[in-house]
Design an enzyme around this catalytic site. Structure first.
Site, short mmCIF file in Angstrom:
data_model
loop_
_atom_site.label_atom_id
_atom_site.label_comp_id
_atom_site.label_asym_id
_atom_site.label_seq_id
_atom_site.Cartn_x
_atom_site.Cartn_y
_atom_site.Cartn_z
N GLU A 308 0.84 -1.21 0.00
CA GLU A 308 0.00 0.00 0.00
C GLU A 308 0.87 1.25 0.00
O GLU A 308 0.85 2.03 0.96
CB GLU A 308 -0.86 0.03 1.28
CG GLU A 308 -1.77 -1.14 1.48
CD GLU A 308 -2.25 -1.25 2.93
OE1 GLU A 308 -1.83 -0.45 3.78
OE2 GLU A 308 -3.05 -2.15 3.19
N CYS A 377 -1.56 33.95 10.98
CA CYS A 377 -1.16 34.60 12.25
C CYS A 377 -0.68 33.59 13.28
O CYS A 377 -1.31 33.42 14.34
CB CYS A 377 -2.33 35.40 12.78
SG CYS A 377 -2.97 36.52 11.54
N GLU A 378 0.36 32.86 12.98
CA GLU A 378 0.96 31.94 13.94
C GLU A 378 2.46 31.89 13.67
O GLU A 378 2.87 31.85 12.50
CB GLU A 378 0.42 30.51 13.78
CG GLU A 378 -1.04 30.39 14.10
CD GLU A 378 -1.46 28.94 14.36
OE1 GLU A 378 -0.60 28.12 14.72
OE2 GLU A 378 -2.65 28.68 14.21
N1 LLP Z 1 -1.39 1.96 4.56
C1 LLP Z 1 -1.89 2.44 5.70
C2 LLP Z 1 -2.77 1.59 6.51
C3 LLP Z 1 -1.56 3.74 6.13
O1 LLP Z 1 -2.04 4.21 7.27
C4 LLP Z 1 -0.69 4.53 5.34
C5 LLP Z 1 -0.32 5.89 5.74
C6 LLP Z 1 -0.22 3.99 4.12
C7 LLP Z 1 -0.58 2.69 3.76
C8 LLP Z 1 0.68 4.75 3.19
O2 LLP Z 1 1.90 5.05 3.77
P1 LLP Z 1 3.04 5.77 2.89
O3 LLP Z 1 3.49 4.82 1.82
O4 LLP Z 1 2.43 6.98 2.30
O5 LLP Z 1 4.09 6.10 3.87
N2 LLP Z 1 0.54 12.84 6.82
C9 LLP Z 1 1.80 12.18 7.09
C10 LLP Z 1 1.80 10.72 6.64
C11 LLP Z 1 0.68 9.91 7.25
C12 LLP Z 1 0.67 8.46 6.79
C13 LLP Z 1 -0.56 7.79 7.26
N3 LLP Z 1 -0.73 6.43 6.82
C14 LLP Z 1 2.94 12.97 6.44
O6 LLP Z 1 2.68 14.01 5.84
O7 LLP Z 1 4.10 12.57 6.56
#
Ligand code: LLP
Length: 455
Positions: A308, A377-378
Protein backbone atom coordinates in the site's frame (compact mmCIF):
# COMPACT_ATOMS: atom_id res chain seq x y z
CA UNK A 1 14.95 16.35 14.00
CA UNK A 2 15.15 15.25 10.41
CA UNK A 3 12.05 13.49 9.30
CA UNK A 4 13.92 10.89 7.42
CA UNK A 5 15.81 9.54 10.40
CA UNK A 6 14.81 5.98 10.92
CA UNK A 7 14.21 5.24 14.58
CA UNK A 8 15.63 1.84 15.18
CA UNK A 9 14.09 0.43 18.31
CA UNK A 10 12.59 -2.94 19.05
CA UNK A 11 14.05 -4.26 15.82
CA UNK A 12 17.47 -5.31 16.97
CA UNK A 13 16.25 -8.89 16.92
CA UNK A 14 15.55 -8.80 13.19
CA UNK A 15 17.52 -11.76 12.01
CA UNK A 16 18.98 -10.24 8.88
CA UNK A 17 20.59 -6.92 8.25
CA UNK A 18 19.59 -5.40 4.97
CA UNK A 19 20.82 -2.41 3.05
CA UNK A 20 19.02 0.85 3.62
CA UNK A 21 16.81 2.01 0.80
CA UNK A 22 19.09 3.57 -1.77
CA UNK A 23 18.30 6.76 -3.60
CA UNK A 24 18.82 7.71 -7.22
CA UNK A 25 19.63 11.20 -8.47
CA UNK A 26 16.42 13.11 -9.10
CA UNK A 27 15.92 14.56 -12.54
CA UNK A 28 16.22 18.14 -11.34
CA UNK A 29 19.77 17.45 -10.19
CA UNK A 30 20.70 16.49 -13.70
CA UNK A 31 20.18 19.79 -15.43
CA UNK A 32 20.62 18.62 -19.00
CA UNK A 33 18.42 15.56 -18.90
CA UNK A 34 15.29 16.96 -20.50
CA UNK A 35 13.83 13.57 -21.13
CA UNK A 36 13.63 12.49 -17.50
CA UNK A 37 10.33 12.85 -15.71
CA UNK A 38 9.76 15.52 -13.10
CA UNK A 39 11.50 18.71 -12.01
CA UNK A 40 14.86 19.95 -13.26
CA UNK A 41 16.70 23.17 -13.91
CA UNK A 42 17.42 24.49 -17.37
CA UNK A 43 19.05 27.84 -18.12
CA UNK A 44 18.68 28.73 -14.45
CA UNK A 45 14.91 28.20 -14.60
CA UNK A 46 13.06 25.52 -12.70
CA UNK A 47 11.08 23.39 -15.13
CA UNK A 48 8.84 20.37 -15.13
CA UNK A 49 8.50 17.99 -18.07
CA UNK A 50 9.40 20.60 -20.68
CA UNK A 51 7.54 23.55 -19.14
CA UNK A 52 8.88 26.47 -17.13
CA UNK A 53 7.28 26.64 -13.71
CA UNK A 54 7.10 30.44 -13.84
CA UNK A 55 4.92 30.17 -16.95
CA UNK A 56 2.64 27.73 -15.15
CA UNK A 57 2.42 30.10 -12.17
CA UNK A 58 1.58 32.99 -14.52
CA UNK A 59 -1.19 30.99 -16.10
CA UNK A 60 -2.79 29.54 -12.97
CA UNK A 61 -1.79 31.88 -10.12
CA UNK A 62 -0.24 31.03 -6.76
CA UNK A 63 -0.10 29.31 -4.35
CA UNK A 64 -0.34 26.37 -6.70
CA UNK A 65 0.39 22.65 -6.54
CA UNK A 66 2.03 21.30 -9.70
CA UNK A 67 2.31 17.57 -10.37
CA UNK A 68 4.14 15.68 -13.09
CA UNK A 69 2.11 12.80 -14.54
CA UNK A 70 5.33 11.43 -16.01
CA UNK A 71 7.05 11.39 -12.61
CA UNK A 72 4.11 9.59 -10.98
CA UNK A 73 4.17 7.09 -13.84
CA UNK A 74 7.93 6.59 -13.39
CA UNK A 75 7.47 6.03 -9.65
CA UNK A 76 4.78 3.45 -10.27
CA UNK A 77 6.92 1.66 -12.83
CA UNK A 78 9.88 1.69 -10.44
CA UNK A 79 7.67 -0.06 -7.91
CA UNK A 80 6.34 -2.62 -10.37
CA UNK A 81 9.92 -3.34 -11.43
CA UNK A 82 10.58 -4.78 -7.96
CA UNK A 83 7.07 -5.83 -6.97
CA UNK A 84 4.87 -7.34 -9.65
CA UNK A 85 3.54 -10.66 -10.83
CA UNK A 86 0.43 -12.78 -10.80
CA UNK A 87 0.05 -12.91 -7.04
CA UNK A 88 1.25 -9.43 -6.21
CA UNK A 89 -0.95 -6.35 -6.06
CA UNK A 90 -0.15 -2.67 -5.48
CA UNK A 91 -2.89 -0.70 -3.76
CA UNK A 92 -2.01 2.99 -3.97
CA UNK A 93 -2.68 4.57 -0.54
CA UNK A 94 -4.80 7.40 -1.86
CA UNK A 95 -4.63 9.38 1.38
CA UNK A 96 -1.25 10.63 0.06
CA UNK A 97 -2.89 12.44 -2.86
CA UNK A 98 -6.50 11.77 -3.72
CA UNK A 99 -7.12 14.26 -6.50
CA UNK A 100 -9.31 12.50 -9.06
CA UNK A 101 -6.74 13.07 -11.81
CA UNK A 102 -4.00 11.41 -9.74
CA UNK A 103 -6.35 8.53 -9.03
CA UNK A 104 -7.30 8.16 -12.68
CA UNK A 105 -3.62 8.02 -13.57
CA UNK A 106 -2.96 5.33 -10.96
CA UNK A 107 -5.99 3.41 -12.22
CA UNK A 108 -4.79 3.61 -15.81
CA UNK A 109 -1.36 2.41 -14.69
CA UNK A 110 -2.96 -0.71 -13.23
CA UNK A 111 -2.89 -0.03 -9.50
CA UNK A 112 -5.58 -0.90 -7.01
CA UNK A 113 -6.31 1.52 -4.20
CA UNK A 114 -6.15 1.61 -0.39
CA UNK A 115 -9.01 3.67 1.05
CA UNK A 116 -9.73 4.77 4.62
CA UNK A 117 -13.16 6.38 4.43
CA UNK A 118 -16.33 6.37 2.41
CA UNK A 119 -15.22 9.75 1.12
CA UNK A 120 -12.17 8.07 -0.36
CA UNK A 121 -14.41 5.26 -1.62
CA UNK A 122 -16.50 7.83 -3.51
CA UNK A 123 -13.37 9.41 -4.97
CA UNK A 124 -11.99 6.04 -6.05
CA UNK A 125 -15.27 5.12 -7.73
CA UNK A 126 -15.40 8.53 -9.44
CA UNK A 127 -11.87 7.97 -10.76
CA UNK A 128 -12.84 4.60 -12.24
CA UNK A 129 -11.74 2.00 -9.70
CA UNK A 130 -14.01 -1.00 -9.15
CA UNK A 131 -14.82 -1.90 -5.52
CA UNK A 132 -12.96 -5.21 -5.96
CA UNK A 133 -9.75 -3.23 -6.55
CA UNK A 134 -10.00 -1.61 -3.12
CA UNK A 135 -8.64 -2.42 0.31
CA UNK A 136 -10.50 -0.64 3.10
CA UNK A 137 -8.07 0.21 5.93
CA UNK A 138 -8.52 2.30 9.04
CA UNK A 139 -8.87 1.98 12.78
CA UNK A 140 -12.30 3.56 13.11
CA UNK A 141 -14.64 2.42 10.37
CA UNK A 142 -18.20 3.23 11.36
CA UNK A 143 -21.00 0.64 11.08
CA UNK A 144 -22.46 2.69 8.22
CA UNK A 145 -19.13 2.62 6.39
CA UNK A 146 -18.74 -1.11 6.95
CA UNK A 147 -22.32 -1.73 5.76
CA UNK A 148 -21.63 0.26 2.60
CA UNK A 149 -18.30 -1.51 2.04
CA UNK A 150 -19.92 -4.92 2.43
CA UNK A 151 -22.79 -4.17 0.09
CA UNK A 152 -20.38 -2.69 -2.49
CA UNK A 153 -18.33 -5.92 -2.29
CA UNK A 154 -15.08 -4.10 -1.58
CA UNK A 155 -12.11 -6.33 -2.37
CA UNK A 156 -10.79 -6.57 1.18
CA UNK A 157 -11.55 -4.99 4.54
CA UNK A 158 -8.54 -4.75 6.86
CA UNK A 159 -10.04 -5.05 10.35
CA UNK A 160 -8.24 -3.71 13.40
CA UNK A 161 -10.09 -5.05 16.46
CA UNK A 162 -12.27 -7.82 17.84
CA UNK A 163 -15.10 -5.27 18.09
CA UNK A 164 -14.79 -4.43 14.42
CA UNK A 165 -14.85 -8.11 13.48
CA UNK A 166 -18.02 -8.58 15.53
CA UNK A 167 -19.65 -5.63 13.78
CA UNK A 168 -18.67 -7.08 10.39
CA UNK A 169 -20.05 -10.49 11.36
CA UNK A 170 -23.37 -8.94 12.40
CA UNK A 171 -23.58 -6.85 9.23
CA UNK A 172 -22.64 -9.80 7.04
CA UNK A 173 -25.35 -11.94 8.62
CA UNK A 174 -27.92 -9.19 8.08
CA UNK A 175 -26.93 -8.66 4.46
CA UNK A 176 -26.28 -12.21 3.34
CA UNK A 177 -22.95 -11.07 1.88
CA UNK A 178 -19.63 -12.80 2.63
CA UNK A 179 -17.07 -9.99 2.92
CA UNK A 180 -13.36 -10.71 2.51
CA UNK A 181 -11.63 -9.55 5.69
CA UNK A 182 -7.95 -9.45 6.68
CA UNK A 183 -6.65 -8.74 10.17
CA UNK A 184 -4.16 -5.94 10.69
CA UNK A 185 -1.62 -7.08 13.24
CA UNK A 186 0.33 -4.74 15.46
CA UNK A 187 3.82 -6.35 15.55
CA UNK A 188 5.14 -3.96 18.23
CA UNK A 189 7.89 -2.57 16.03
CA UNK A 190 8.85 1.06 16.03
CA UNK A 191 9.66 2.54 12.64
CA UNK A 192 8.76 5.67 10.78
CA UNK A 193 10.06 9.15 10.28
CA UNK A 194 8.25 10.88 13.12
CA UNK A 195 6.35 9.88 16.25
CA UNK A 196 3.11 11.13 14.67
CA UNK A 197 3.40 8.76 11.72
CA UNK A 198 4.77 5.66 13.47
CA UNK A 199 2.07 3.03 13.73
CA UNK A 200 3.74 -0.29 14.45
CA UNK A 201 4.36 -0.22 18.19
CA UNK A 202 1.99 -1.52 20.83
CA UNK A 203 1.41 1.90 22.36
CA UNK A 204 -0.32 3.17 19.22
CA UNK A 205 -3.99 2.73 18.38
CA UNK A 206 -3.28 0.58 15.35
CA UNK A 207 -3.87 -3.09 14.68
CA UNK A 208 -4.55 -6.13 16.79
CA UNK A 209 -1.89 -7.09 19.34
CA UNK A 210 0.09 -9.99 17.92
CA UNK A 211 -0.78 -12.34 20.77
CA UNK A 212 -4.53 -11.89 20.12
CA UNK A 213 -4.39 -12.12 16.34
CA UNK A 214 -4.54 -15.89 16.13
CA UNK A 215 -7.69 -16.25 18.25
CA UNK A 216 -9.43 -13.40 16.49
CA UNK A 217 -8.53 -14.83 13.08
CA UNK A 218 -9.95 -18.20 14.06
CA UNK A 219 -13.08 -16.54 15.45
CA UNK A 220 -13.47 -14.72 12.13
CA UNK A 221 -12.78 -17.82 10.05
CA UNK A 222 -15.27 -19.90 12.00
CA UNK A 223 -18.02 -17.30 11.84
CA UNK A 224 -19.12 -18.81 8.55
CA UNK A 225 -20.00 -15.38 7.15
CA UNK A 226 -16.55 -13.89 6.58
CA UNK A 227 -14.11 -14.99 3.91
CA UNK A 228 -10.76 -14.80 5.75
CA UNK A 229 -8.52 -12.83 3.39
CA UNK A 230 -5.29 -12.98 5.37
CA UNK A 231 -3.17 -10.69 7.51
CA UNK A 232 -1.91 -7.12 7.16
CA UNK A 233 0.69 -4.86 8.77
CA UNK A 234 1.58 -1.21 8.32
CA UNK A 235 4.26 -0.06 10.73
CA UNK A 236 4.54 3.59 9.79
CA UNK A 237 5.42 6.10 7.14
CA UNK A 238 8.62 7.72 5.84
CA UNK A 239 10.71 4.61 6.61
CA UNK A 240 14.21 4.79 5.17
CA UNK A 241 15.56 1.37 6.05
CA UNK A 242 14.18 -2.10 5.42
CA UNK A 243 15.05 -3.54 8.82
CA UNK A 244 11.72 -2.64 10.39
CA UNK A 245 9.80 -3.92 7.37
CA UNK A 246 11.62 -7.24 7.55
CA UNK A 247 10.98 -7.66 11.26
CA UNK A 248 7.27 -6.87 10.84
CA UNK A 249 6.87 -9.12 7.83
CA UNK A 250 8.68 -12.01 9.51
CA UNK A 251 6.37 -11.60 12.48
CA UNK A 252 3.30 -11.63 10.22
CA UNK A 253 4.60 -14.57 8.24
CA UNK A 254 5.13 -16.61 11.39
CA UNK A 255 1.58 -15.87 12.47
CA UNK A 256 0.27 -16.81 9.01
CA UNK A 257 2.32 -20.01 8.85
CA UNK A 258 0.94 -21.09 12.25
CA UNK A 259 -2.63 -20.53 11.08
CA UNK A 260 -2.01 -22.37 7.80
CA UNK A 261 -0.42 -25.29 9.66
CA UNK A 262 -3.60 -25.51 11.71
CA UNK A 263 -5.69 -25.71 8.56
CA UNK A 264 -6.88 -22.12 8.20
CA UNK A 265 -6.86 -20.32 4.90
CA UNK A 266 -4.54 -17.28 4.84
CA UNK A 267 -4.53 -16.35 1.17
CA UNK A 268 -3.02 -12.88 1.21
CA UNK A 269 -0.46 -10.96 3.23
CA UNK A 270 -0.69 -7.19 3.00
CA UNK A 271 2.74 -5.68 3.69
CA UNK A 272 1.50 -2.09 4.12
CA UNK A 273 3.08 1.09 2.83
CA UNK A 274 5.62 3.37 4.43
CA UNK A 275 8.56 3.59 2.02
CA UNK A 276 10.25 6.92 2.60
CA UNK A 277 11.47 9.54 0.15
CA UNK A 278 14.60 11.63 0.57
CA UNK A 279 13.27 15.12 1.26
CA UNK A 280 16.75 16.54 1.75
CA UNK A 281 18.06 15.76 -1.69
CA UNK A 282 14.97 15.03 -3.75
CA UNK A 283 16.47 11.75 -4.78
CA UNK A 284 13.95 9.11 -5.65
CA UNK A 285 13.95 5.73 -3.99
CA UNK A 286 15.88 2.94 -5.64
CA UNK A 287 13.50 0.24 -4.59
CA UNK A 288 15.83 -2.70 -5.14
CA UNK A 289 16.48 -3.07 -1.42
CA UNK A 290 12.73 -3.06 -0.80
CA UNK A 291 12.18 -5.74 -3.44
CA UNK A 292 15.04 -7.79 -1.99
CA UNK A 293 13.52 -7.52 1.47
CA UNK A 294 10.17 -8.78 0.17
CA UNK A 295 11.84 -11.72 -1.53
CA UNK A 296 13.95 -12.46 1.50
CA UNK A 297 10.90 -12.89 3.73
CA UNK A 298 8.39 -14.31 1.24
CA UNK A 299 10.48 -15.78 -1.57
CA UNK A 300 9.67 -19.35 -0.69
CA UNK A 301 5.97 -19.04 -0.03
CA UNK A 302 2.64 -19.31 -1.80
CA UNK A 303 1.07 -16.27 -0.19
CA UNK A 304 -0.42 -13.64 -2.41
CA UNK A 305 1.24 -10.35 -1.49
CA UNK A 306 -0.07 -6.79 -1.52
CA UNK A 307 1.51 -3.43 -0.69
CA UNK A 308 0.00 0.00 0.00
CA UNK A 309 2.52 2.67 -1.01
CA UNK A 310 1.38 6.28 -0.90
CA UNK A 311 4.19 8.81 -0.42
CA UNK A 312 6.74 7.02 -2.62
CA UNK A 313 4.33 7.16 -5.57
CA UNK A 314 3.68 10.91 -5.53
CA UNK A 315 5.87 12.96 -3.16
CA UNK A 316 8.70 13.81 -5.55
CA UNK A 317 6.23 14.27 -8.41
CA UNK A 318 4.80 17.48 -6.98
CA UNK A 319 5.78 20.91 -5.76
CA UNK A 320 3.99 23.92 -4.29
CA UNK A 321 4.71 27.19 -6.07
CA UNK A 322 4.41 30.29 -3.94
CA UNK A 323 5.06 33.97 -4.61
CA UNK A 324 6.97 36.39 -2.41
CA UNK A 325 4.72 39.08 -0.89
CA UNK A 326 7.51 41.00 0.79
CA UNK A 327 10.83 40.57 2.51
CA UNK A 328 11.73 41.97 5.89
CA UNK A 329 14.70 41.79 8.18
CA UNK A 330 14.32 41.70 11.95
CA UNK A 331 17.67 42.02 13.71
CA UNK A 332 19.84 39.55 11.82
CA UNK A 333 17.02 37.43 10.49
CA UNK A 334 15.52 37.54 7.03
CA UNK A 335 11.84 36.76 6.70
CA UNK A 336 10.55 36.02 3.24
CA UNK A 337 6.78 36.36 3.47
CA UNK A 338 5.08 34.31 0.76
CA UNK A 339 1.49 33.73 -0.31
CA UNK A 340 1.62 30.01 0.58
CA UNK A 341 1.08 29.13 4.23
CA UNK A 342 0.60 26.39 6.77
CA UNK A 343 -2.95 25.92 5.55
CA UNK A 344 -1.54 25.03 2.13
CA UNK A 345 1.27 22.75 3.38
CA UNK A 346 1.08 21.76 7.04
CA UNK A 347 3.95 19.25 7.05
CA UNK A 348 6.79 21.62 8.04
CA UNK A 349 5.07 22.79 11.19
CA UNK A 350 3.20 19.58 12.02
CA UNK A 351 6.06 17.11 11.63
CA UNK A 352 9.10 19.42 11.53
CA UNK A 353 9.35 18.20 7.96
CA UNK A 354 12.07 19.58 5.74
CA UNK A 355 10.99 20.40 2.18
CA UNK A 356 13.64 21.87 -0.09
CA UNK A 357 12.76 25.37 -1.22
CA UNK A 358 14.09 26.52 -4.58
CA UNK A 359 13.81 29.87 -6.33
CA UNK A 360 12.22 29.40 -9.74
CA UNK A 361 14.87 31.68 -11.24
CA UNK A 362 18.44 31.31 -9.98
CA UNK A 363 20.64 34.36 -9.89
CA UNK A 364 23.98 34.74 -8.19
CA UNK A 365 23.53 36.73 -4.98
CA UNK A 366 24.00 36.18 -1.28
CA UNK A 367 21.89 37.16 1.65
CA UNK A 368 21.11 36.17 5.21
CA UNK A 369 19.57 32.76 5.83
CA UNK A 370 15.83 33.10 5.34
CA UNK A 371 12.72 31.88 7.12
CA UNK A 372 10.07 31.31 4.46
CA UNK A 373 6.86 32.24 6.23
CA UNK A 374 3.22 32.60 5.26
CA UNK A 375 0.59 35.21 6.06
CA UNK A 376 -1.18 33.13 8.75
CA UNK A 377 -1.16 34.60 12.25
CA UNK A 378 0.96 31.94 13.94
CA UNK A 379 4.69 31.70 14.51
CA UNK A 380 4.37 28.09 13.36
CA UNK A 381 3.28 29.29 9.96
CA UNK A 382 6.39 28.55 7.95
CA UNK A 383 7.39 26.47 4.95
CA UNK A 384 11.09 26.42 5.80
CA UNK A 385 13.46 27.90 8.38
CA UNK A 386 17.01 29.21 8.06
CA UNK A 387 17.26 28.54 4.34
CA UNK A 388 20.20 29.51 2.22
CA UNK A 389 18.50 31.40 -0.61
CA UNK A 390 19.57 34.23 -2.93
CA UNK A 391 18.33 37.79 -2.47
CA UNK A 392 14.57 37.76 -2.98
CA UNK A 393 12.05 40.52 -3.59
CA UNK A 394 8.30 40.89 -3.92
CA UNK A 395 6.81 38.85 -6.80
CA UNK A 396 9.71 36.39 -6.97
CA UNK A 397 8.57 32.79 -7.15
CA UNK A 398 9.67 29.85 -5.01
CA UNK A 399 8.96 26.13 -5.28
CA UNK A 400 8.51 23.98 -2.19
CA UNK A 401 9.71 20.61 -3.42
CA UNK A 402 8.58 17.03 -2.73
CA UNK A 403 5.08 18.26 -1.96
CA UNK A 404 3.10 15.77 -4.04
CA UNK A 405 2.27 13.57 -1.03
CA UNK A 406 0.36 14.71 2.04
CA UNK A 407 0.40 18.27 0.73
CA UNK A 408 -2.83 19.20 -1.02
CA UNK A 409 -4.79 16.50 0.83
CA UNK A 410 -3.97 18.18 4.15
CA UNK A 411 -4.90 21.72 3.05
CA UNK A 412 -7.39 23.66 5.09
CA UNK A 413 -9.25 26.95 4.95
CA UNK A 414 -7.66 28.28 8.13
CA UNK A 415 -7.74 32.09 8.24
CA UNK A 416 -10.51 31.81 5.60
CA UNK A 417 -7.87 31.25 2.96
CA UNK A 418 -9.12 29.57 -0.22
CA UNK A 419 -7.19 26.38 -0.85
CA UNK A 420 -4.31 26.31 -3.32
CA UNK A 421 -5.40 24.91 -6.67
CA UNK A 422 -3.71 21.99 -8.42
CA UNK A 423 -2.29 21.51 -11.90
CA UNK A 424 -0.97 18.37 -13.56
CA UNK A 425 1.53 18.41 -16.41
CA UNK A 426 0.64 15.71 -18.92
CA UNK A 427 2.66 15.28 -22.11
CA UNK A 428 4.07 18.80 -21.93
CA UNK A 429 0.78 20.58 -21.20
CA UNK A 430 -0.36 21.91 -17.84
CA UNK A 431 -3.95 21.00 -16.97
CA UNK A 432 -5.96 22.37 -14.11
CA UNK A 433 -7.03 19.42 -11.90
CA UNK A 434 -8.83 21.29 -9.14
CA UNK A 435 -10.97 24.38 -9.33
CA UNK A 436 -9.74 27.51 -7.59
CA UNK A 437 -11.80 28.11 -4.45
CA UNK A 438 -13.40 31.51 -3.97
CA UNK A 439 -13.99 33.14 -0.60
CA UNK A 440 -17.69 33.03 -1.50
CA UNK A 441 -17.45 29.20 -1.63
CA UNK A 442 -16.21 29.21 1.95
CA UNK A 443 -18.91 31.59 3.20
CA UNK A 444 -21.53 29.45 1.49
CA UNK A 445 -20.67 26.57 3.85
CA UNK A 446 -21.87 28.43 6.94
CA UNK A 447 -25.41 28.98 8.16
CA UNK A 448 -26.59 31.85 10.34
CA UNK A 449 -29.75 30.65 12.15
CA UNK A 450 -32.44 33.33 11.93
CA UNK A 451 -33.13 32.96 15.64
CA UNK A 452 -29.77 34.59 16.37
CA UNK A 453 -31.25 37.90 15.27
CA UNK A 454 -34.05 37.71 17.82
CA UNK A 455 -31.67 37.53 20.78
N1 LLP B 1 -1.39 1.96 4.56
C1 LLP B 1 -1.89 2.44 5.70
C2 LLP B 1 -2.77 1.59 6.51
C3 LLP B 1 -1.56 3.74 6.13
O1 LLP B 1 -2.04 4.21 7.27
C4 LLP B 1 -0.69 4.53 5.34
C5 LLP B 1 -0.32 5.89 5.74
C6 LLP B 1 -0.22 3.99 4.12
C7 LLP B 1 -0.58 2.69 3.76
C8 LLP B 1 0.68 4.75 3.19
O2 LLP B 1 1.90 5.05 3.77
P1 LLP B 1 3.04 5.77 2.89
O3 LLP B 1 3.49 4.82 1.82
O4 LLP B 1 2.43 6.98 2.30
O5 LLP B 1 4.09 6.10 3.87
N2 LLP B 1 0.54 12.84 6.82
C9 LLP B 1 1.80 12.18 7.09
C10 LLP B 1 1.80 10.72 6.64
C11 LLP B 1 0.68 9.91 7.25
C12 LLP B 1 0.67 8.46 6.79
C13 LLP B 1 -0.56 7.79 7.26
N3 LLP B 1 -0.73 6.43 6.82
C14 LLP B 1 2.94 12.97 6.44
O6 LLP B 1 2.68 14.01 5.84
O7 LLP B 1 4.10 12.57 6.56
Amino acid sequence: MHLYCYQQQHVASAATLIAPLKYLPAPHLISDLMTMAGFYRENDQLCVDGLRLDAIADQFGTPLYVYSAAAITANYHAMTAVFSGKNRRIHYAMKANSNLAVLRLMQNLGAGVDIVSMGEFARAIAAGFAPEQMVFSGVGKTPDELRAAISAKIGQINAESQAEIDTIIALAKASGEQPAVALRINPDIQAGGHAKISTGSSDTKFGIPGHLARDIYIHMAESGVIRPAGLAVHIGSQIMDCTGFIAAWQYMRQCADDLVNDGYSVPCLDLGGGIGVDYMTGQTADLLAFGDAVNQVFGQSDYHLAIEPGRSMVAEAGCLITQVINVKTNEDKRFVVVDGAMNDLIRPTLYEAHHRIEPLAVHPSHDLPADIVGPVCETGDYLGLGRDLPALAANDLLAVMSAGAYGAVMRSNYNTRPMAAEVMVIDGTAHRISKPQQVSDLLAMDIIPASLDTI
